[in-house]
Design a protein around this motif. Structure first.
Motif, PDB file in Angstrom:
ATOM      1  N   THR A   1      78.158  52.929  36.531  1.00  0.00           N
ATOM      2  CA  THR A   1      78.509  51.587  36.107  1.00  0.00           C
ATOM      3  C   THR A   1      79.882  51.623  35.485  1.00  0.00           C
ATOM      4  OG1 THR A   1      77.842  49.646  34.803  1.00  0.00           O
ATOM      5  CG2 THR A   1      77.428  51.808  33.830  1.00  0.00           C
ATOM      6  N   GLU A   2      80.726  50.681  35.848  1.00  0.00           N
ATOM      7  CA  GLU A   2      82.008  50.515  35.165  1.00  0.00           C
ATOM      8  C   GLU A   2      81.807  49.450  34.108  1.00  0.00           C
ATOM      9  OE1 GLU A   2      85.950  48.599  36.715  1.00  0.00           O
ATOM     10  OE2 GLU A   2      86.050  50.761  37.115  1.00  0.00           O
ATOM     11  N   VAL A   3      81.967  49.820  32.847  1.00  0.00           N
ATOM     12  CA  VAL A   3      81.582  48.916  31.761  1.00  0.00           C
ATOM     13  C   VAL A   3      82.736  48.084  31.219  1.00  0.00           C
ATOM     14  CG1 VAL A   3      79.632  50.345  31.068  1.00  0.00           C
ATOM     15  CG2 VAL A   3      81.862  50.739  30.015  1.00  0.00           C
ATOM     16  N   LYS A   4      83.965  48.560  31.428  1.00  0.00           N
ATOM     17  CA  LYS A   4      85.090  47.810  30.858  1.00  0.00           C
ATOM     18  C   LYS A   4      86.363  48.126  31.624  1.00  0.00           C
ATOM     19  CE  LYS A   4      86.662  45.152  27.403  1.00  0.00           C
ATOM     20  NZ  LYS A   4      86.123  43.796  27.100  1.00  0.00           N
ATOM     21  N   SER A   5      87.163  47.086  31.894  1.00  0.00           N
ATOM     22  CA  SER A   5      88.453  47.253  32.535  1.00  0.00           C
ATOM     23  C   SER A   5      89.487  46.482  31.736  1.00  0.00           C
ATOM     24  CB  SER A   5      88.394  46.745  33.976  1.00  0.00           C
ATOM     25  OG  SER A   5      89.611  46.993  34.645  1.00  0.00           O
ATOM     26  N   PHE A   6      90.635  47.107  31.490  1.00  0.00           N
ATOM     27  CA  PHE A   6      91.699  46.503  30.689  1.00  0.00           C
ATOM     28  C   PHE A   6      92.913  46.217  31.568  1.00  0.00           C
ATOM     29  CE2 PHE A   6      89.127  49.176  27.956  1.00  0.00           C
ATOM     30  CZ  PHE A   6      88.897  48.373  26.841  1.00  0.00           C
ATOM     31  N   MET A   7      93.861  45.457  31.049  1.00  0.00           N
ATOM     32  CA  MET A   7      95.058  45.132  31.801  1.00  0.00           C
ATOM     33  C   MET A   7      95.968  46.344  31.977  1.00  0.00           C
ATOM     34  SD  MET A   7      94.775  42.043  32.770  1.00  0.00           S
ATOM     35  CE  MET A   7      96.441  41.761  33.344  1.00  0.00           C
ATOM     36  N   SER A   8      95.912  47.268  31.029  1.00  0.00           N
ATOM     37  CA  SER A   8      96.744  48.468  31.113  1.00  0.00           C
ATOM     38  C   SER A   8      96.025  49.616  30.435  1.00  0.00           C
ATOM     39  CB  SER A   8      98.108  48.230  30.456  1.00  0.00           C
ATOM     40  OG  SER A   8      97.950  47.902  29.086  1.00  0.00           O
ATOM     41  N   SER A   9      96.525  50.815  30.635  1.00  0.00           N
ATOM     42  CA  SER A   9      95.899  51.996  30.055  1.00  0.00           C
ATOM     43  C   SER A   9      96.166  52.066  28.559  1.00  0.00           C
ATOM     44  CB  SER A   9      96.447  53.263  30.739  1.00  0.00           C
ATOM     45  OG  SER A   9      95.830  54.417  30.226  1.00  0.00           O
ATOM     46  N   GLY A  10      95.185  52.566  27.827  1.00  0.00           N
ATOM     47  CA  GLY A  10      95.324  52.714  26.381  1.00  0.00           C
ATOM     48  C   GLY A  10      94.261  53.643  25.833  1.00  0.00           C
ATOM     49  N   LYS A  11      94.371  53.961  24.552  1.00  0.00           N
ATOM     50  CA  LYS A  11      93.415  54.837  23.903  1.00  0.00           C
ATOM     51  C   LYS A  11      92.224  54.023  23.392  1.00  0.00           C
ATOM     52  CE  LYS A  11      96.801  58.319  22.527  1.00  0.00           C
ATOM     53  NZ  LYS A  11      97.401  59.091  21.411  1.00  0.00           N
ATOM     54  N   HIS A  12      91.026  54.564  23.617  1.00  0.00           N
ATOM     55  CA  HIS A  12      89.813  53.855  23.233  1.00  0.00           C
ATOM     56  C   HIS A  12      88.766  54.837  22.711  1.00  0.00           C
ATOM     57  CE1 HIS A  12      91.322  50.224  25.191  1.00  0.00           C
ATOM     58  NE2 HIS A  12      91.673  51.005  26.210  1.00  0.00           N
ATOM     59  N   THR A  13      87.904  54.331  21.862  1.00  0.00           N
ATOM     60  CA  THR A  13      86.800  55.129  21.339  1.00  0.00           C
ATOM     61  C   THR A  13      85.495  54.623  21.933  1.00  0.00           C
ATOM     62  OG1 THR A  13      87.955  55.554  19.259  1.00  0.00           O
ATOM     63  CG2 THR A  13      85.567  55.872  19.273  1.00  0.00           C
ATOM     64  N   LEU A  14      84.767  55.507  22.590  1.00  0.00           N
ATOM     65  CA  LEU A  14      83.478  55.156  23.192  1.00  0.00           C
ATOM     66  C   LEU A  14      82.359  55.621  22.263  1.00  0.00           C
ATOM     67  CD1 LEU A  14      84.028  56.442  26.847  1.00  0.00           C
ATOM     68  CD2 LEU A  14      84.867  54.352  25.778  1.00  0.00           C
ATOM     69  N   LYS A  15      81.354  54.783  22.150  1.00  0.00           N
ATOM     70  CA  LYS A  15      80.173  55.148  21.367  1.00  0.00           C
ATOM     71  C   LYS A  15      78.941  54.832  22.193  1.00  0.00           C
ATOM     72  CE  LYS A  15      79.154  52.865  17.570  1.00  0.00           C
ATOM     73  NZ  LYS A  15      79.210  52.420  16.148  1.00  0.00           N
ATOM     74  N   ILE A  16      78.134  55.842  22.463  1.00  0.00           N
ATOM     75  CA  ILE A  16      76.916  55.691  23.251  1.00  0.00           C
ATOM     76  C   ILE A  16      75.740  55.924  22.311  1.00  0.00           C
ATOM     77  CG2 ILE A  16      75.607  56.500  25.237  1.00  0.00           C
ATOM     78  CD1 ILE A  16      79.245  57.429  25.006  1.00  0.00           C
ATOM     79  N   VAL A  17      74.976  54.874  22.063  1.00  0.00           N
ATOM     80  CA  VAL A  17      73.881  54.926  21.086  1.00  0.00           C
ATOM     81  C   VAL A  17      72.546  54.920  21.827  1.00  0.00           C
ATOM     82  CG1 VAL A  17      72.835  53.852  19.067  1.00  0.00           C
ATOM     83  CG2 VAL A  17      75.313  53.646  19.453  1.00  0.00           C
TER      84      VAL A  17
END
Length: 473
Positions: free
Chosen positions: A438-454
């Motif tokens: 599953t692709e959960v999120k797409s942004f306009m450009s690349s960037g740094k992100h923090t993923l949290k899987i609970v």
């Protein structure tokens, strides 16, 4: 004669031996044992309804053969020959010579869904003619993996063996990167590790029945990204697309064919040639003669499929001196397909989480992927600090996670502390365990992100949640 070298991938497993191991809307078991990965289909739904694909538009504006694309060369003096097809049909289906010859003649006009530009294929042939070492790779689902045949009789192994036999002074390295229940989304993300890391000179792509079950815009985008990713690799590999089919004709041949035409990539159509033969032959041959289910070729089907591919390769060999092997210009990308050129798979080994929480790495092969993270609960409770936290840099973010026929749990997904979706691993009553995307999120450009899987459980019940990889582009 130099040695024929084979590499077979089962997830990340590499075997130094010749051969390979073994879609559709009714798949069979795709469990943690790769021996059970002879899935009867390529995942009923390769993408969840929770998937969001902001900005991912199906590009239909680019005209095939646009000026930025690679144009097909002039007509060549030698036509494709029926000999290899005739031999395969005769030996595999037990037809007499006359019937086999007629079958081959009938298949030939339908063999190439897209002729494409053979320049890179010609370069591959010339390299072999010079006695050099070359690598041929096969990327696909369970058909490529070899389901319905075995390590010696699957179409990929047969095709690689045929190539080696034509050029005994060369060394042919064979890579089988087929994993059941995977389509082009998973394919483009695992391509770097499982195909391009071997520096291939020729790559066959087979996802036409896998992608059918996805039925959404991301299907075409990831296929285009896959073509672009392989094309831009440093070895300048040739690409041959393969259009397979279910018994009722279900396939995304047309969708993939648009991409192949745009990039002038040859596409061989088992779909057209085989279905036409079965619908018109007078020998009484039916689908069950070339397949043991509604999708996977049996040994006869694999042999005929290989003959289709080698018929095209023989055509290039016969014309190699007449082919302009100047590297064609790469067509301009589609609206959002370009981002998948950079698709990659962040494995458990590579992720280096900020916190593993309740997740532990398990040494096993699950659905063709090694060493997943697993969070388990015996009573439905995970307690505090159960989240897996990973920092990434990407434009789009997704997951490969396990769908389980028993005790599949849930997981809430947060990106930058914002709740995105809940993934559900439950597949009770299904055909078997497998890896879902599953692709959960797409942004306009690349960037740094923090993923949290609970991870989440049901009170009083045991459950588990598997993560095979994080997909980034």
């Amino acid at each position: 004669m130099k040695k024929f070298v084979a590499v077979m991938l089962a997830g990340a497993m590499v075997l130094a031996m010749a051969g390979c191991s073994g879609g559709n809307s009714t798949p069979s078991s795709e469990s943690s044992s790769q021996a059970e990965a002879a899935s009867q289909a390529e995942a009923t739904s390769q993408t969840d309804t929770s998937q969001t694909d902001s900005g991912a538009q199906d590009d239909t504006s680019a005209e095939p053969g646009a000026e930025s694309g690679a144009e097909t060369g002039a007509s060549l003096p030698v036509a494709m020959k029926p000999d290899l097809l005739s031999q395969a049909v005769q030996s595999s289906l037990g037809l007499d010579q006359s019937a086999a010859d007629q079958a081959a003649q009938d298949m030939l006009p339908l063999l190439m869904y897209n002729e494409g530009n053979p320049a890179r294929i010609a370069k591959f042939i010339k390299k072999l003619q010079s006695g050099e070492e070359a690598t041929v790779a096969f990327l696909g689902g369970s058909i490529t993996q070899g389901t319905g045949a075995d390590g010696e009789t699957c179409y990929a192994a047969l095709t690689a063996k045929w190539i080696q036999e034509q050029f005994p002074d060369a060394k042919v390295n064979y890579v089988n990167a087929g994993i059941g229940a995977t389509g082009s989304y998973i394919g483009v993300h695992r391509c770097d590790e499982q195909v391009l890391s071997y520096d291939p000179d020729l790559v066959f792509i087979d996802f036409s029945v896998n992608d059918e079950s996805q039925n959404n815009a991301i299907n075409k985008l990831t296929y285009e990204g896959l073509i672009r990713k392989i094309w831009k690799h440093s070895t300048n590999p040739g690409i041959i697309c393969v259009a397979m089919t279910q018994d009722n004709g279900t396939s995304v041949q047309e969708c993939h064919g648009e991409v192949a035409e745009k990039y002038s990539v040859p596409m061989v159509s088992y779909h057209d040639a085989m279905l036409n033969f079965l619908n018109t032959n007078t020998s009484g041959k039916v689908w069950s003669d070339i397949s043991g289910d509604n999708i996977h070729p049996n040994t006869a089907g694999h042999a005929i499929l290989s003959a289709m591919l080698t018929t095209y390769l023989q055509y290039v060999i016969d014309n190699v001196d007449s082919i302009d092997d100047t590297d064609p210009q790469l067509a301009a990308p589609g609206d959002s397909g370009e981002k998948y050129e950079n698709a990659r798979m962040l494995t458990v080994e590579e992720a280096q989480p900020v916190s593993a929480g309740a997740f532990e790495k398990k040494s096993m092969n699950f659905g063709g992927f090694n060493d997943p993270w697993i969070a388990k609960t015996a009573d439905g409770s995970y307690g505090d600090d159960a989240a897996l936290v990973v920092e990434v840099e990407a434009q789009s973010i997704g997951f490969l996670y396990g769908k389980l026929t028993s005790k599949g749990g849930l997981a809430d997904i947060y990106i930058d502390d914002d709740f995105v979706t809940t993934l559900n691993a439950d597949f009770s009553g299904g055909w078997g365990n497998y890896v879902q995307f599953t692709e959960v999120k797409s942004f306009m450009s690349s960037g740094k992100h923090t993923l949290k899987i609970v991870p989440k459980g049901v009170p009083g019940e045991s459950s588990a949640f598997y993560i095979s990889a994080i997909t980034l582009a």
